[in-house]
Design a protein around this motif. Structure first.
Motif, mmCIF file in Angstrom:
data_model
loop_
_atom_site.group_PDB
_atom_site.id
_atom_site.type_symbol
_atom_site.label_atom_id
_atom_site.label_comp_id
_atom_site.label_asym_id
_atom_site.label_seq_id
_atom_site.Cartn_x
_atom_site.Cartn_y
_atom_site.Cartn_z
ATOM 1 N N ASN A 51 0.820 -1.214 0.000
ATOM 2 C CA ASN A 51 0.000 0.000 0.000
ATOM 3 C C ASN A 51 0.853 1.262 0.000
ATOM 4 O OD1 ASN A 51 -2.884 -0.825 0.088
ATOM 5 N ND2 ASN A 51 -2.254 -1.884 1.936
ATOM 6 N N LEU A 52 1.928 1.237 0.784
ATOM 7 C CA LEU A 52 2.830 2.388 0.806
ATOM 8 C C LEU A 52 3.517 2.577 -0.539
ATOM 9 C CD1 LEU A 52 4.437 1.919 4.334
ATOM 10 C CD2 LEU A 52 3.014 3.837 3.606
ATOM 11 N N LEU A 53 3.884 1.471 -1.178
ATOM 12 C CA LEU A 53 4.492 1.564 -2.506
ATOM 13 C C LEU A 53 3.537 2.220 -3.499
ATOM 14 C CD1 LEU A 53 6.348 -1.861 -2.891
ATOM 15 C CD2 LEU A 53 7.386 0.413 -3.053
ATOM 16 N N GLU A 54 2.268 1.859 -3.413
ATOM 17 C CA GLU A 54 1.272 2.451 -4.303
ATOM 18 C C GLU A 54 1.113 3.947 -4.020
ATOM 19 O OE1 GLU A 54 -1.453 2.731 -7.336
ATOM 20 O OE2 GLU A 54 -0.152 1.047 -6.809
ATOM 21 N N SER A 90 -5.706 5.744 2.013
ATOM 22 C CA SER A 90 -4.645 5.099 2.785
ATOM 23 C C SER A 90 -5.174 3.815 3.397
ATOM 24 C CB SER A 90 -4.146 6.043 3.890
ATOM 25 O OG SER A 90 -3.478 7.137 3.311
ATOM 26 N N SER A 91 -4.346 2.799 3.415
ATOM 27 C CA SER A 91 -4.789 1.472 3.835
ATOM 28 C C SER A 91 -5.192 1.439 5.300
ATOM 29 C CB SER A 91 -3.667 0.460 3.601
ATOM 30 O OG SER A 91 -3.988 -0.771 4.165
ATOM 31 N N PRO A 92 -6.373 0.847 5.634
ATOM 32 C CA PRO A 92 -6.752 0.690 7.042
ATOM 33 C C PRO A 92 -5.869 -0.307 7.767
ATOM 34 C CG PRO A 92 -8.303 -0.445 5.604
ATOM 35 C CD PRO A 92 -7.408 0.363 4.709
ATOM 36 N N ARG A 96 1.586 6.525 8.944
ATOM 37 C CA ARG A 96 0.334 7.190 8.605
ATOM 38 C C ARG A 96 0.491 8.717 8.671
ATOM 39 N NH1 ARG A 96 -2.379 4.677 11.972
ATOM 40 N NH2 ARG A 96 -2.453 6.222 13.640
ATOM 41 N N ASP A 97 1.230 9.176 9.685
ATOM 42 C CA ASP A 97 1.459 10.616 9.823
ATOM 43 C C ASP A 97 2.274 11.175 8.660
ATOM 44 O OD1 ASP A 97 0.035 10.639 12.163
ATOM 45 O OD2 ASP A 97 1.790 10.630 13.484
ATOM 46 N N VAL A 98 3.276 10.414 8.226
ATOM 47 C CA VAL A 98 4.077 10.852 7.086
ATOM 48 C C VAL A 98 3.200 11.015 5.850
ATOM 49 C CG1 VAL A 98 5.895 10.188 5.466
ATOM 50 C CG2 VAL A 98 6.262 9.915 7.911
ATOM 51 N N ASN A 99 2.318 10.048 5.619
ATOM 52 C CA ASN A 99 1.408 10.139 4.480
ATOM 53 C C ASN A 99 0.525 11.386 4.567
ATOM 54 O OD1 ASN A 99 2.161 7.930 2.945
ATOM 55 N ND2 ASN A 99 0.107 7.101 2.834
#
Length: 302
Positions: A109-112, A178-180, A198-201
């Motif tokens: 998910n982060l890669l996406e 963002s992924s749960p 999550r905060d970085v996103n």
């Protein structure tokens, strides 16, 4: 006469005192308290807090004046780069890599998400380059007192405004999608890692939206300047607004025409520096996003 035997009590010689046997050790299962955060996680949290402080201050300034400065936006980009660089350092820690390998869904998910960030900033950099070229062409037209190219310049400004709004919309969707899985964790260490990711996103989304909306509003306000229309634009970049107001004076021939024309040329030159600073800041953020994505990809493939 037979001699009688006398029964006697015999006492054994006391043996030296032995030290008490060592207590047998047992493995006791206990509830362990969460270990102290790694310094890199604490450092990343500090960088995120600095960026959020910048957001609140820039929001307050923009609410008061209706505009942001290019220096303020460049400062935000610098903070965002620091956050991404610190995240990249965190991703190189063995314990971080171990946690993420246990949750490959996080990494995917982060890669996406970071692929979309990289794509958006790539498009933004190309748009800024085009914007610089348009401003140079506008300066040439003003020096030559040639208004024939202004119509094409206005049209390109409209396209730029639309493009920036589209980029802001794409980035907002990254935040919403963002992924749960980042919230569903089984240990304190994983929970802390999930929260900081999550905060970085979130801060990456918010700063990017502020940047794109600022350029969008500025592009739109510049367009209205050439058309001499009064359309309210919020939270644009004040250097753009100054150039717009000066262009209105020139188009309406208010005051000495030559003096206004030279003042407008000076404003446009300052605007070139403004765009150059944003271009440099966004370039650094783009490279940091690329590095972060490569680190995530290495974790997934190793």
């Amino acid at each position: 006469m037979v001699a009688g035997f006398r029964r006697s009590l015999s006492f054994s010689t006391p043996s030296p005192r032995r030290s008490p046997p060592p207590e047998k050790s047992y493995h006791v299962r206990s509830i362990s308290l969460p270990c102290k955060s790694h310094p890199l996680i604490s450092q990343l949290k500090d960088k995120i807090n600095e960026l959020r402080k910048w957001e609140s201050e820039s929001e307050a300034a923009a609410t008061t004046t209706g505009f942001s400065s290019s220096a303020c936006l460049c400062n935000g980009l610098s903070h965002l780069k620091n956050v991404q660089d610190c995240l990249d350092d965190l991703l190189h820690l063995p314990q971080t890599q171990e946690s993420l390998r246990r949750r490959s869904d996080w990494v995917e998910n982060l890669l996406e998400d970071f692929l979309r960030f990289v794509d958006v900033y790539g498009i933004f950099r190309a748009a800024l380059l085009s914007l610089k070229e348009q401003h140079l062409a506008a300066q040439v037209s003003i020096r030559r007192r040639d208004e024939s190219n202004i119509a094409s310049y206005v049209k390109s400004s409209k396209r730029k405004d639309k493009e920036m709004r589209k980029l802001a919309s794409i980035v907002r969707r990254i935040g919403k999608c963002s992924s749960p899985a980042l919230v569903s964790v089984s240990s304190d260490s994983d929970s802390e890692l999930a929260a900081v990711l999550r905060d970085v996103n979130q801060v990456t989304v918010s700063v990017s939206v502020t940047l794109f909306n600022g350029i969008s509003s500025s592009s739109g306000s510049w367009m209205t300047g050439w058309r001499a229309q009064k359309i309210k634009k919020e939270k644009g970049i004040w250097e753009f607004e100054e150039a717009k107001l000066q262009s209105l004076r020139w188009l309406r021939k208010k005051g000495d025409e030559e003096e206004v024309r030279m003042s407008l040329i000076s404003r446009l030159q300052a605007l070139d520096d403004c765009i150059g600073g944003i271009e440099s800041g966004s370039e650094k953020v783009f490279r940091s996003l690329m590095n972060t994505r490569v680190s995530l990809l290495n974790i997934l493939t190793q």
